[in-house]
Write a protein that holds these residues in place. Structure first.
Motif, PDB file in Angstrom:
ATOM      1  N   SER A  18      -4.580 -23.054  29.036  1.00 18.33           N
ATOM      2  CA  SER A  18      -4.512 -21.369  29.600  1.00 18.33           C
ATOM      3  C   SER A  18      -3.010 -21.711  29.768  1.00 18.33           C
ATOM      4  N   LEU A  19      -2.636 -20.170  30.430  1.00 19.66           N
ATOM      5  CA  LEU A  19      -1.649 -20.477  31.535  1.00 19.66           C
ATOM      6  C   LEU A  19      -1.837 -18.977  32.324  1.00 19.66           C
ATOM      7  N   LEU A  20      -0.732 -19.428  33.774  1.00 20.32           N
ATOM      8  CA  LEU A  20      -1.558 -18.290  34.619  1.00 20.32           C
ATOM      9  C   LEU A  20      -0.127 -18.363  35.947  1.00 20.32           C
ATOM     10  N   GLY A  21       0.568 -18.062  35.575  1.00 24.72           N
ATOM     11  CA  GLY A  21       1.846 -17.435  36.850  1.00 24.72           C
ATOM     12  C   GLY A  21       3.044 -18.746  36.301  1.00 24.72           C
ATOM     13  N   ASP A  22       3.091 -19.198  36.890  1.00 22.92           N
ATOM     14  CA  ASP A  22       4.251 -20.075  36.364  1.00 22.92           C
ATOM     15  C   ASP A  22       3.877 -21.259  35.596  1.00 22.92           C
ATOM     16  N   TYR A  23       2.465 -22.037  35.261  1.00 19.03           N
ATOM     17  CA  TYR A  23       1.922 -23.262  35.175  1.00 19.03           C
ATOM     18  C   TYR A  23       1.006 -22.868  34.152  1.00 19.03           C
ATOM     19  N   VAL A  24       1.104 -23.931  33.110  1.00 19.63           N
ATOM     20  CA  VAL A  24       0.430 -24.447  32.211  1.00 19.63           C
ATOM     21  C   VAL A  24      -0.559 -25.040  32.713  1.00 19.63           C
ATOM     22  N   TYR A  25      -2.058 -25.319  32.206  1.00 24.72           N
ATOM     23  CA  TYR A  25      -3.038 -26.069  32.436  1.00 24.72           C
ATOM     24  C   TYR A  25      -3.930 -26.173  31.234  1.00 24.72           C
ATOM     25  N   TRP A  26      -4.668 -27.346  31.543  1.00 26.19           N
ATOM     26  CA  TRP A  26      -4.636 -28.093  30.073  1.00 26.19           C
ATOM     27  C   TRP A  26      -6.088 -28.771  30.332  1.00 26.19           C
ATOM     28  N   THR A  27      -6.826 -28.910  29.383  1.00 24.17           N
ATOM     29  CA  THR A  27      -8.089 -30.206  29.780  1.00 24.17           C
ATOM     30  C   THR A  27      -7.731 -31.129  28.889  1.00 24.17           C
ATOM     31  N   ASP A  28      -7.945 -32.368  29.485  1.00 25.20           N
ATOM     32  CA  ASP A  28      -7.361 -33.695  28.264  1.00 25.20           C
ATOM     33  C   ASP A  28      -9.027 -34.479  28.505  1.00 25.20           C
ATOM     34  N   TRP A  29      -9.154 -34.646  26.924  1.00 25.50           N
ATOM     35  CA  TRP A  29     -10.552 -35.435  27.047  1.00 25.50           C
ATOM     36  C   TRP A  29     -10.576 -37.000  26.909  1.00 25.50           C
TER      37      TRP A  29
ATOM     38  N   ILE B  29      -8.452 -32.309  34.353  1.00 25.00           N
ATOM     39  CA  ILE B  29      -7.608 -31.010  34.092  1.00 25.00           C
ATOM     40  C   ILE B  29      -5.709 -30.752  35.157  1.00 25.00           C
ATOM     41  N   GLU B  30      -5.284 -30.386  34.568  1.00 28.32           N
ATOM     42  CA  GLU B  30      -3.352 -31.005  35.028  1.00 28.32           C
ATOM     43  C   GLU B  30      -3.157 -29.466  35.065  1.00 28.32           C
ATOM     44  N   ARG B  31      -1.667 -29.111  35.503  1.00 35.66           N
ATOM     45  CA  ARG B  31      -0.556 -28.244  35.012  1.00 35.66           C
ATOM     46  C   ARG B  31       0.447 -28.816  35.798  1.00 35.66           C
ATOM     47  N   VAL B  32       1.674 -28.136  34.821  1.00 36.82           N
ATOM     48  CA  VAL B  32       2.554 -28.677  34.812  1.00 36.82           C
ATOM     49  C   VAL B  32       3.264 -27.204  34.909  1.00 36.82           C
ATOM     50  N   ASN B  33       4.622 -26.887  35.233  1.00 35.14           N
ATOM     51  CA  ASN B  33       5.542 -25.806  35.453  1.00 35.14           C
ATOM     52  C   ASN B  33       5.920 -25.289  33.756  1.00 35.14           C
TER      53      ASN B  33
ATOM     54  N   MET C 104     -13.972 -29.028  27.747  1.00 39.10           N
ATOM     55  CA  MET C 104     -13.464 -28.341  27.333  1.00 39.10           C
ATOM     56  C   MET C 104     -12.947 -27.377  27.203  1.00 39.10           C
ATOM     57  N   GLY C 105     -12.960 -26.304  26.944  1.00 42.93           N
ATOM     58  CA  GLY C 105     -12.033 -24.831  27.238  1.00 42.93           C
ATOM     59  C   GLY C 105     -11.978 -24.815  29.089  1.00 42.93           C
ATOM     60  N   LEU C 106     -10.633 -23.688  28.366  1.00 44.33           N
ATOM     61  CA  LEU C 106     -10.524 -23.100  30.333  1.00 44.33           C
ATOM     62  C   LEU C 106      -9.679 -21.952  30.470  1.00 44.33           C
ATOM     63  N   LYS C 107      -9.621 -21.472  31.250  1.00 40.07           N
ATOM     64  CA  LYS C 107      -9.152 -20.244  31.534  1.00 40.07           C
ATOM     65  C   LYS C 107      -8.787 -19.430  32.721  1.00 40.07           C
ATOM     66  N   ALA C 108      -7.376 -19.805  32.849  1.00 43.54           N
ATOM     67  CA  ALA C 108      -6.260 -19.180  34.124  1.00 43.54           C
ATOM     68  C   ALA C 108      -6.663 -17.941  34.415  1.00 43.54           C
TER      69      ALA C 108
END
Length: 1617
Positions: free
Chosen positions: A550-561, A566-570, A588-592
């Motif tokens: 997912s994306l929100l603002g200046d960050y990409v968010y993701w889940t890692d099996w 859950i992490e984020r990066v610019n 599983m899935g996520l939404k920012a």
């Protein structure tokens, strides 16, 4: 009586009041209840009151004294509850915290600020909430490892807690979370209990590892010892204080003790024999002293939510619930979180606020979330939407869990990705089961399939409503990222290179970019919306399995099996990587989401742009579309129900439809299995469509909107060419060119019957006229023809011969004309229904016509070459026009309109009164029965056949009649794999068969209902079987154990009846009326045909022992008292008369490889696998040999079935009252008998266990009275022993345990039943052999007393003293040592010579091999060390003095008691629970999946047999917890299956892709690896964090390793599992 009850109640009430008001009082948690005890009483055992009982696993407890509220934590239920108790009111339990807890070890009440505080050692948090559980807030979440006990000092505003993690310590902080500091961090290991001395401002704590109680000032100074020593404190858990006395609980001693708080003197036992003592407090007002000022008492201190005591000038601070910001006024909280993450976590949905740095995940209260996969959010109405793969549904609810509802629940296979178009109010989703992208309104209405072709494994989907596009990933064989307009048009591949498992995808609406994550390349990438300017944002092995995105603002968010985080990066630079949440499985899935942002617009936003149903914004324009079943009106906005439309089948595309009124483009009918369709028809009234699947060879049906998919006909189809619906009789007709048959059934597939099967070749096209009672078909055998018959198959007639192959037969019911396409002439013809007046309708311009149908004044057809659907006038062929172009591979076509199925007949009402089939006839109708059934005299009902043949092929079971009046049929039974033998229960209509491949005996009703195993097991191998119809017994032979076994038809195992050493029973047959059984004994070199009673051991004799070479199948004939068999070497069928012994060979010609025999009447029937036929001949002479069926592949068995006629058979009623075997005597009576392991009772009816073993011993099945302890059962080790003294000194012990005189040993005449007394009779023995007492020669020079039995009479091990055995052992050791030294020297010389030679020949190769061998040896040695460390302690098993046996190992690990004391004195520390798998800096060992440390004692609750009685400890295999897939060269899968249920971190499989379709998320199996397999592995790594799985070992790099085993830390966290 009433007065007595009143007095009793009053006395009880007074005693409770006295108990509560006396001092000091202790309240303690006892797991199952919470109790008050008078510690000052002389009889503390009786001076107690139960506050509340019936609890599950109460651990921590505290109270509010003034209001008499008790609070406690429940570890097992993961909740915090409270109750009111003062002796006058009932105990009403109320749950106040029910989510977000895992191991809530500590609990403390703020009696001034009216708050509860608690610790959780698994979530690694300290939290606070109001007394009712509201306004819950996380105070600490960082630098916590294993927080446990917690104590409050609200007067001064401080809180204290213990942490027994990797860096054990005691800390303190303000109760508002400020001013945190370490109090004690030296000489501390397992700090458990903690309490405060308010009068002297000191802390007291107990250390369960160091076994002491210490105290110190609040700042940690002036530390002193109170009590020390393992004898006094073997395992202290909790402690409390009252005045000068300290009280504590001890797990190991199960008691509450006390002592002086200064020096530990005056030690006392307050209460002994406590079930499971946990937390403890002094229940007194003195422990909750009042404060002079309570800043929170007035108007909550001005705080909008939480008012917390604090060590500041105001003595309080305002705080907000978790995830909510405190506004600048420092008193008011925001209305809620602004930015959040919505997380699908399989079994629940969670919310994570991004506004506060704790990132606490909050479980949203929802029911029945089973396997949530993807999630999205609608910012307009505030609904979240998610897919659930196990529910096969799409659901939605508000963010607080309210208004939960199912949106899509039907005809959805494996919903995966989901996307909300918040502007046009549409919902998009991908379905990986049906390979579709679908859309509906947000409320689930107006559902439509947008894309259903060229999709392999569609996953994530994202929409851009302002630009009018949707984007999705496909991780199939050709991975790609695609784009299409929101209506499914203008499809384009954006990315299809350097892409493997694209999982998540997101759109950056502001920067006009797409972002995606690849789970195999471990990359996060971005590109322009058209796929150009591709950039790698993150390329790291520390993103091993990206899924949610997912994306929100200046960050990409993701889940890692893999990392369970859950992490984020610019999103611009790929830097500023931050861990949001860690150690959380099943991500599983996520939404920012930014909850305050509602942006974007397009024309569909305003009143749906005038569209009645679906509105799509597309390239600055609006497109209205309709759901399946509706068509767009000429106004292009309104959806209507079309009056008529064309339905057609396209090869590899599926079912499509075109409205004839609107002449719009074709739309899909979304049904499963239609891509391989080849013929179709419909039922207008039922709104269903029927088609034939040429790939699976099944006839299928579904509603016209694609729902309600079913399989109608599943078995016995070869190459059906056409199907036709009888709309009046509700029947289905079809032609089959593979079987040359025309068949009929009900529309649901029942009552199936063959109508025409003789003198018909290649029946192809089919048309029905139910009102007139006729059916028409074409035959493609020369000469080509069109024929007609009544619809019951009678009165057949060839209407005309035609020039070419006639196809597409269709009837104009109004004009009474028959139309067809001539495939060879490429022309369309018509004629009257009697074949007269044939005319040519269309001649020119048709290249390859295929399907044909008629509606009103037009005929419609498909042209395969021109790829068109056309129409023309049905009379003249004029007015030709193309309805649709670019329609390739159209295989069949029909007009769906009521005029095409108008009119009724008498079958339309109540099926004409027929029980099975009502078939139209020119004179009305005829009742017909399903295949092989007979119409009764009432001409409406049917009866089952009373005699028939069942024959089996490898994968099918078939039935045929003896009179040949009807053809054979395939029985509709599934799970028929590698069928070897068949049997049948006539009365119950149950068929039995042996599944050779899966080593099972299966059974099912003859109509296919409930196929299931009757006998199964890993070690068995059924060979043949026979059914006894009166007692309902299955006798079956087992070639793996060489036995004949018996099982009841209901599955009850009776046992083995033939299991002697020299028996190898194979084929078997019965004569039930005579109580006889026959079998072939395939002993090596001397096969025999044997006879015995049904118990296997009475009346046993050899029928045939000579001239028998390779006997195959056998059968018994009751009428002639004969047993027939086939001999493979002689290639002949023989028989023997069991009364006279007469032997004959009736069949020896035209017979090769018979695999099945049966007798009925005057004939013997057999199946010849080599000749591929079923034959019969006269059973006496072999004359009149006749082939009944030919060209039959893979035949395996045949069985004649007839209705039992002898109702007076003595065993037919209640099994003759016998408990096991009822054996007819042949003279109208019967006797009872038993399996070999049971004895017949004196009542001669019941079978009982032999009374030879003690109650705690098990009687072995050998029947010789051997007994072993019942604890030896199922220990995976066979028990070999002999019974000393069971035979006299002058007797010989046979192999079967029987005794014969020693003088008869080796006398040339076998006395033992097994002949063992005549074996090994080679005396005189050679000089190097040993002579046993029984004169047996064994090939050992000196076998005496070596613990290895060599002699059959065991004489080499008699009278063995310890000294003799030691002498023999030492002698053996010396010889073995010398031999080993000599062997080693010789081997070393050989190896050195070979190495030198190899190096001279190829130095580089030798060097490589040396490296390889070195590595291999290193790995091997490691494995050996690990295996040695996993060995269990062993000991010998002992029986009573009369029994001797080989030494056996047994597990000494006590399953009822933990090993908490193991390893005392080792200084290595345990790795803490939940160590971060995302924050680790180690790459090679990442992630360090350490096991959650168990409580101490490790199975503390298992000390109490009332809770865990007779639970064996599991034997845990040595397993690798995690190995990175790059090391193993095995790719991790992209499909999610539970992170915690698979057997390896990321296994692979070579399963066919079709098999991967089913259950892709939650059905994980352990499979063998195939590194050459091109498909990705099944989708889920096993979590080492799962509590319900076998534990993965910790990393050897951690301090708690295999090489330094250490006792578990003292947490009750998992003590309640």
């Amino acid at each position: 009586m009433g007065a007595m009850r009143f007095m009793t109640t009053l006395i009880n009430f007074c005693s409770i009041i006295l108990a509560v008001r006396a001092e000091p009082y202790l309240v303690y948690a006892n797991r199952r209840d919470i109790r008050l005890i008078d510690a000052g009483s002389d009889k503390p055992k009786t001076s107690h009151a139960v506050v509340i009982n019936g609890l599950d696993d109460a651990a921590a407890v505290d109270f509010i004294y003034e209001e008499q509220y008790f609070f406690w934590t429940d570890i097992n239920l993961a909740r915090i509850s409270k109750t009111f108790f003062n002796g006058t009111r009932g105990n009403e339990e109320e749950d106040i915290i029910t989510s977000g807890l895992i191991s809530n070890d500590g609990l403390a009440c703020d009696w001034i600020g009216r708050k509860i505080y608690w610790t959780d050692s698994e979530t690694k948090r300290i939290e606070v909430a109001n007394l009712d559980g509201s306004s819950r807030k996380v105070l600490f979440w960082e630098d916590l490892d294993q927080p446990r006990a917690i104590a409050l000092d609200p007067v001064n505003g401080y809180m204290y807690w213990t942490d027994w993690g990797e860096l054990p310590k005691i800390e303190r902080a303000g109760m508002d979370g400020t001013q945190r500091s370490v109090v004690i961090d030296e000489n501390i290991y397992w700090p458990n209990g903690l309490t405060i001395d308010y009068e002297e401002s000191r802390l007291f704590w107990a250390d369960a590892k160091r076994t002491f109680i210490h105290s110190c000032n609040f700042d940690g100074s002036n530390r002193t010892s109170v009590v020390e020593g393992a004898d006094l404190l073997p395992h202290p858990f909790a402690l409390t204080l009252y005045r000068d006395t300290l009280y504590w609980t001890d797990w190991e001693l199960h008691r509450i003790s006390s002592c002086n708080k200064y020096n530990g003197s005056n030690r006392k036992v307050v209460k002994n024999d406590v079930f499971s003592p946990m937390d403890i407090h002094v229940y007194s007002a003195a422990r909750q002293r009042k404060s002079n000022t309570n800043p929170c008492s007035k108007n909550n201190g001005g705080c909008s939510h939480l008012c917390l005591m604090a060590p500041n000038e105001l003595h309080y601070s305002c705080a907000c619930p978790t995830g909510v910001l405190l506004l600048e006024d420092q008193h008011t909280c925001a209305d809620g979180p602004r930015e959040i993450l919505l997380l699908a976590k399989r079994r629940d949905i969670r919310r994570i606020s991004l506004d506060t740095p704790d990132y606490t995940d909050v479980v949203i209260q929802l029911k029945d979330v089973k396997n949530a996969i993807a999630i999205d959010y609608d910012p307009i109405e505030g609904f979240m939407y998610w897919t659930d793969d196990e529910e096969h549904a799409i659901r939605r609810s508000k963010l607080d869990g309210t208004e939960s509802e199912y949106i899509i629940q039907r005809d959805i296979s494996s919903p995966d990705g989901i996307a909300v178009d918040w502007i046009s109010r549409n919902l998009y989703w991908t379905d990986t089961g049906s390979n579709r992208i679908e859309v509906s309104r947000l409320n689930g209405t107006s559902r439509l399939v947008l894309i259903d072709d060229d999709l392999d494994e569609p996953r994530a989907i994202a929409v851009d409503p302002e630009d009018g596009y949707m984007y999705w990933t496909d991780w199939g064989e050709n991975p790609k990222i695609e784009r299409a307009a929101l209506d499914g048009s203008h499809r384009k591949i954006l990315i299809n290179t350097s892409l493997n498992w694209p999982n998540g995808i997101a759109v950056d609406y502001e920067q006009r970019k797409i972002y995606w994550g690849d789970a195999q390349t471990d990359r996060i990438e971005r590109a322009d919306l058209d796929g150009r300017n591709r950039v790698i944002l993150v390329d790291s092995s520390e993103t091993p399995h990206i899924f949610g995105f997912s994306l929100l603002g200046d960050y990409v968010y993701w889940t890692d099996w893999q990392r369970r985080c859950i992490e984020r990066v610019n999103k611009y630079t790929g830097k500023d990587r931050e861990l949001i949440i860690d150690a959380l499985p099943d991500l599983m899935g996520l939404k920012a989401i930014d909850l305050t942002k509602k942006s974007g617009t397009n024309p569909c936003n305003e009143e749906n742009a005038g569209c009645s149903n679906l509105c799509f914004y597309k390239h600055a324009a609006v497109v209205c579309m309709c759901p399946t079943g509706l068509e767009l009106h000429a106004d292009k906005k309104t959806c209507i129900v079309p009056e008529a439309f064309l339905v057609f089948l396209r090869q590899n595309i599926g079912l499509r439809r075109i409205a004839l009124e609107t002449n719009n483009s074709d739309v899909a009918i979304p049904v499963v299995g239609a891509r391989e369709g080849s013929a179709l028809d419909f039922d207008f009234v039922g709104d269903r469509i029927y088609w034939f699947n040429r790939k699976t060879k099944e006839i299928m049906t579904a509603f016209m909107n694609g729902s309600g998919y079913e399989i109608v006909i599943e078995y016995g189809l070869e190459f059906p060419e056409d199907i036709a619906v009888d709309w009046t009789g509700k029947n289905l007709y079809w032609t089959d060119t593979g079987t040359d048959r025309i068949e009929v059934s009900r529309l649901d597939g029942s009552s199936r019957r063959v109508l025409i099967w003789e003198d018909v070749e290649a029946p192809t096209s089919l048309a029905l006229d139910p009102v007139a009672g006729y059916m028409y078909w074409s035959e493609w055998s020369t000469p080509y023809r069109i024929a007609r018959a009544h619809m019951d198959g009678t009165n057949r007639k060839v209407l005309m011969l035609v020039e070419g192959r006639a196809n597409g037969l269709t009837i104009d019911y109004q004009a009474r004309r028959l139309f067809w396409v001539d495939l060879d002439l490429s022309e369309i013809y018509s004629s009257n229904l009697d074949g007269s007046n044939k005319i040519q309708v269309v001649q020119d311009g048709i290249t390859n016509p295929l399907g044909l149908t008629q509606y009103n004044e037009f005929i419609y057809w498909a042209d395969l070459s021109a790829m068109t659907i056309e129409r023309a006038n049905k009379t003249s062929g004029a007015g030709r026009e193309i309805i649709q172009g670019q329609q390739d591979h159209v295989l069949d076509i029909k007009v769906f309109h009521k005029s095409r199925q108008a009119g009724i007949n008498k079958c339309n009402s109540h099926n004409g009164g027929c029980s099975d089939l009502c078939l139209a006839h020119p004179d009305g109708f005829r009742c017909k029965c399903e295949a092989h059934h007979t119409l009764n005299s009432d001409n409406t009902t049917c009866s089952a056949p009373e005699a028939f043949l069942i024959y089996s092929q490898r994968d099918t079971l078939n039935r045929m009649l003896f009179n040949f009046e009807e053809p054979d049929i395939v029985l509709p039974i599934s799970e028929t794999q590698t069928v070897k033998a068949v049997e049948y229960d006539f009365e119950a209509e149950i068929i039995f068969w042996i599944d050779k491949k899966n080593k099972k005996i299966m059974h099912a009703k003859s109509n296919g209902i409930s196929p299931k195993p009757l006998v199964s097991g890993n070690d068995i191998s059924p060979y043949d079987m026979a059914f006894e119809p009166y007692s309902k017994l299955i006798f079956w032979t087992c070639d793996s154990f060489n036995q004949i076994n018996v099982v009841q038809a209901n599955g009850t195992v009776m046992g083995a009846i033939v299991q002697k050493p020299h028996q190898k029973p194979r084929s078997i047959a019965l004569l039930p009326l005579k109580g006889l059984m026959f079998w072939t004994n395939m002993q090596e070199g001397k096969p025999t045909l044997e006879q015995g009673s049904l118990d296997g051991y009475t009346n046993h004799l050899e029928l045939i022992s000579t001239g028998l070479y390779e006997p195959g199948p056998i059968t018994a004939d009751a009428d002639s008292n004969r047993v027939y068999w086939f001999d493979h070497r002689l290639q002949a069928i023989e028989y023997v008369d069991i009364t006279s012994g007469t032997r004959s060979r009736p069949v020896s010609d035209n017979i090769v490889k018979v695999v099945g025999l049966t007798v009925y009447g005057d004939f013997i029937y057999w199946v010849d696998k080599h000749m591929k036929c079923i034959k019969r001949a006269n059973k006496n002479s072999g004359d009149n040999q006749q082939t009944m069926l030919g060209r039959m592949d893979l035949l395996t068995d045949i069985l004649a079935v007839k209705k039992p006629t002898d109702a007076s058979q003595p065993c037919s009623f209640r099994n003759g009252h016998c408990s096991h075997f009822c054996i007819p005597t042949g003279v109208g009576t019967a006797r009872c008998s038993c399996p070999s392991h049971l004895n017949l009772h004196e009542d001669e009816v019941q079978c009982i266990e032999p009374p030879t073993c003690a109650p705690d011993y098990f009687a072995c099945l050998s029947g010789n009275g051997e007994c072993i302890p019942k604890t030896w059962l199922c220990d995976t080790e066979p028990d070999f022993f002999f019974v000393v003294g069971s035979c006299a000194d002058d007797e010989f012990v046979c192999d079967d345990g029987s005794c014969v005189p020693e003088g008869n040993r080796c006398d040339g005449a076998p006395q033992c039943d097994d002949g063992s007394d005549e074996e090994a009779c080679s005396e005189p023995c050679f000089h190097w052999q040993f002579v046993c007492k029984n004169k047996q020669c064994v090939d050992v020079e000196n076998p005496l007393c070596d613990n290895i039995t060599q002699c059959k009479d065991k004489s080499d091990e008699f009278n063995c003293t310890v000294s003799v055995r030691q002498s023999q052992t030492n002698d053996f050791k010396e010889k073995a040592l010398v031999a080993a030294i000599i062997f080693s020297i010789v081997l070393a010389v050989i190896i050195i010579t070979l190495v030198i030679c190899c190096r001279r020949l190829n130095p580089s190769e030798a060097l490589d091999n040396e490296r390889y061998n070195s590595a291999s040896q290193h790995n091997l040695s490691t494995v050996l060390v690990l295996n040695q460390l996993h060995k269990e302690q062993t000991t010998r098993k002992y029986l009573n003095s009369t029994v001797m046996m080989h030494p056996k190992t047994t597990n000494l690990t006590n399953s009822l008691k933990g090993n908490s004391s193991a390893g005392t004195g080792v200084n290595e520390r345990p790795r803490p629970t939940g160590t971060s798998s995302c924050s680790s800096n180690s790459v090679s060992g990442y992630p360090k999946e350490t096991l959650n440390p168990p409580p101490s004692p490790v199975t503390e609750r298992s000390h109490f047999p009332v809770v865990y009685f007779n639970q064996p400890s599991p034997k845990l295999p040595l397993k690798s917890c995690y190995k990175h897939y790059k090391v193993r060269n095995i790719p991790p899968p992209p499909t999610p299956c539970s992170s915690d249920i698979c057997n390896d971190s990321e296994p692979t499989t070579n399963l066919h892709k079709k098999r991967r379709k089913g259950g892709r998320y939650y059905k994980c199996v352990e499979v063998k690896y195939d590194l050459a397999d091109p498909y990705p592995p099944p989708p889920t790594p096993q979590s080492c964090l799962s509590d319900n799985q076998e534990s993965c070992p910790p990393s050897p790099s951690t301090e708690r390793s295999y090489f330094n085993p250490y006792p578990p830390p003292p947490s009750p966290a998992t003590d309640s599992t």
